[in-house]
Design an enzyme around this catalytic site. Structure first.
Site, mmCIF file in Angstrom:
data_model
loop_
_atom_site.group_PDB
_atom_site.id
_atom_site.type_symbol
_atom_site.label_atom_id
_atom_site.label_comp_id
_atom_site.label_asym_id
_atom_site.label_seq_id
_atom_site.Cartn_x
_atom_site.Cartn_y
_atom_site.Cartn_z
ATOM 1 N N ARG A 80 5.321 10.189 2.870
ATOM 2 C CA ARG A 80 6.391 9.986 3.688
ATOM 3 C C ARG A 80 7.864 10.152 2.860
ATOM 4 N NH1 ARG A 80 6.554 4.196 6.441
ATOM 5 N NH2 ARG A 80 6.658 3.286 4.318
ATOM 6 N N ARG A 133 0.954 -1.119 -0.138
ATOM 7 C CA ARG A 133 -0.126 -0.023 -0.129
ATOM 8 C C ARG A 133 0.994 1.111 -0.170
ATOM 9 N NH1 ARG A 133 -2.500 1.360 5.876
ATOM 10 N NH2 ARG A 133 -0.614 0.997 7.204
ATOM 11 N N ASP A 183 11.790 -6.344 7.626
ATOM 12 C CA ASP A 183 11.050 -5.510 6.685
ATOM 13 C C ASP A 183 11.020 -4.137 7.326
ATOM 14 O OD1 ASP A 183 8.863 -6.956 7.599
ATOM 15 O OD2 ASP A 183 7.771 -5.474 6.717
ATOM 16 N N ASN A 184 10.856 -3.823 8.417
ATOM 17 C CA ASN A 184 10.951 -2.695 9.134
ATOM 18 C C ASN A 184 12.235 -2.028 9.812
ATOM 19 O OD1 ASN A 184 8.030 -2.298 8.468
ATOM 20 N ND2 ASN A 184 7.470 -3.297 10.319
ATOM 21 N N LYS A 202 1.728 6.536 0.903
ATOM 22 C CA LYS A 202 1.291 5.421 1.617
ATOM 23 C C LYS A 202 -0.199 5.565 1.527
ATOM 24 C CE LYS A 202 2.070 3.125 6.005
ATOM 25 N NZ LYS A 202 2.958 3.299 7.256
ATOM 26 N N ASP A 220 -6.597 -3.759 -0.472
ATOM 27 C CA ASP A 220 -6.823 -2.781 -1.305
ATOM 28 C C ASP A 220 -5.937 -1.644 -1.440
ATOM 29 O OD1 ASP A 220 -7.076 -1.519 1.206
ATOM 30 O OD2 ASP A 220 -9.213 -1.490 1.356
ATOM 31 N N ARG A 237 15.759 -1.779 2.943
ATOM 32 C CA ARG A 237 15.359 -2.552 4.305
ATOM 33 C C ARG A 237 16.123 -3.644 4.328
ATOM 34 N NH1 ARG A 237 9.513 -1.142 4.697
ATOM 35 N NH2 ARG A 237 8.797 0.078 3.103
#
Length: 463
Positions: free
Chosen positions: A163, A81, A237-238, A100, A112, A170
């Site tokens: 953002r 997203r 992934d963060n 985002k 979605d 990452r």
């Protein structure tokens, strides 16, 4: 000036990204605009360009590929997203500008790709709070409403966050390259990442690059610990290569000091609790090291040994950064072997007496010593005098590093509820306070004290 967009990320092989068709929304309306960040980026006039901030301009957007360990389980991910508009260059610095919540991408996995206004406002608030505290972080330039509805447990107003980041590379990006593409893809990604974040390193100095990443993460997590910040979802992934905090879903700042504090509704076993964050940082770096093996040496055992040698320094790097920052929080300028004991005693008493983390450090800075800390304070005074310092001089330094205001859960949620109802006054006032947390204006005094909450605070991912 307008954005100066470039997109160096697409020089990587196409497997690292997919283009996203332009999105159409019912109505573009910027409801939050970060004037301070706009000025730093030199894009003040862009606030009129509403279509840009909802993803409805006729331009190519880029969704990035990555994988990651989520709560210890490896999986394919990607920008489900989020989509990159491009890289803005100002004063020879490069910034990712990403949307985002603008809609589906090839990585949405049945979702979605949209976002409700609450989670986007939350990221706007918390990222500015982190920046105000001097902690490396992605930042939020704007929140725009879309005029559409987002369906979750309830119906929410759709919104898009803009953002800004040094990059969105990452640990999970390297995992994707190593375990889902090829060794050559890892090398291409590493060369790109080095050129972007550590251009002063010699070409091919992958050990030096890994050490840089390790040191950035050690310092970052030490900074989190020293303000009572709990990330809540430290999946690989963060975890950024740049050392910036990213993803403000189930995060929160601790009120009462408790090392086992967990906020995230999905962290059922406390994997990412406050006391566990340093260890998880090391675990994530170990996952990154696994991707670097083919870059270091053709002999896997040799490469592994070289990477393990760097990893062995992680705990010392974290402990050094943490201890230096905690010394500053209690006003010490020199180092002695007894300092760690003094700091640990303070934290233990705070835990036993259920003292508020932020308020206690600020009270000590202002000379308002809680009765239960009287004995500890006597020891502290002796330590300060041993530095040939006055208590007043130490407290003046403490005021500059111990915030009076943090993004407390109660005030954040109250502001979000107003925003969901269409009133952004409280959000703007709270953010203004958080942008200068050490020097409190009279109109922001209400944010200093933790409200009495009848039940534990729980945060959600907001997906």
């Amino acid at each position: 000036m307008p954005f100066q967009f470039d997109t160096t990320y697409t020089v990587l092989p196409e497997v690292f990204y997919q283009f996203v068709a332009e999105k159409q929304v019912k109505q573009s309306n910027i409801v939050l605009w970060n004037e301070r960040l706009a000025k730093a980026l030199n894009v003040q006039d862009e606030a009129q360009r509403t279509a840009l901030f909802t993803g409805s301009e006729n331009r190519p957007y880029v969704a990035q590929s990555y994988a990651g360990h989520q709560f210890g389980q490896f999986t394919m991910l990607g920008d489900g997203r989020a989509m990159l508009i491009g890289e803005h260059v100002v004063d020879n610095k490069r910034y990712d500008i990403q949307l985002k919540g603008a809609g589906r991408t090839p990585y949405s996995r049945g979702g979605d790709g949209l976002a409700g206004i609450g989670p986007m406002v939350r990221e706007y608030i918390i990222s500015e709070a982190m920046h105000g505290l001097g902690i490396p972080t992605t930042r939020s330039l704007a929140v725009a409403t879309t005029g559409g509805a987002v369906y979750r447990q309830d119906v929410q107003k759709g919104a898009v966050l803009t953002r800004v980041a040094a990059s969105h590379l990452r640990v999970g990006t390297f995992q994707f390259a190593r375990f889902m593409v090829s060794e050559e893809a890892v090398r291409e990604l590493a060369d790109y990442a080095m050129a972007r974040h550590d251009a002063d390193l010699a070409k091919g100095d992958y050990i030096g690059f890994f050490r840089r990443i390790m040191n950035r993460q050690a310092k970052l997590i030490a900074q989190w610990q020293c303000v009572g910040f709990i990330h809540g979802v430290m999946n690989t992934d963060n975890m950024t290569i740049s050392g910036e905090t990213i993803d403000y879903g189930p995060c929160a700042f601790m009120d009462t000091f408790d090392p086992d504090t967990v906020f995230s509704s999905i962290d059922q076993h406390g994997r990412y609790r406050y006391s566990q964050q340093p260890a998880i940082g090391g675990w994530n770096l170990t996952r990154l090291a696994e991707t670097f093996i083919p870059l270091i040496d053709d002999d896997e055992e040799v490469a592994t040994a070289m990477l393990e040698e760097v990893l062995m320094d992680y705990n010392n790097a974290f402990q050094t950064a943490w201890l230096n920052q905690m010394r500053a929080k209690i006003g010490l300028q020199t180092a002695t072997e007894q300092d760690r004991t003094l700091i640990v005693q303070l934290l233990q008493t705070m835990h036993e007496q259920q003292l508020d983390f932020t308020s206690t450090f600020r009270a000590l800075s202002e000379g308002n010593v809680p009765t239960v800390l009287a004995a500890w304070h006597d020891q502290w005074q002796q330590r300060v005098v041993a530095e040939a310092e006055t208590v007043e001089a130490a407290q003046r330094r403490m005021l500059a590093v111990n915030p009076a205001i943090i993004a407390r859960n109660y005030y954040v949620e109250a502001a979000i509820q107003d925003a969901e109802a269409g009133d952004f006054t409280a959000v703007k006032t709270l953010v203004e306070a958080l942008q200068q947390p050490f020097d409190v204006k009279l109109e922001h005094e209400l944010y200093r004290e933790p409200p009495m909450m009848k039940q534990p605070y729980v945060t959600y991912c907001g997906t």
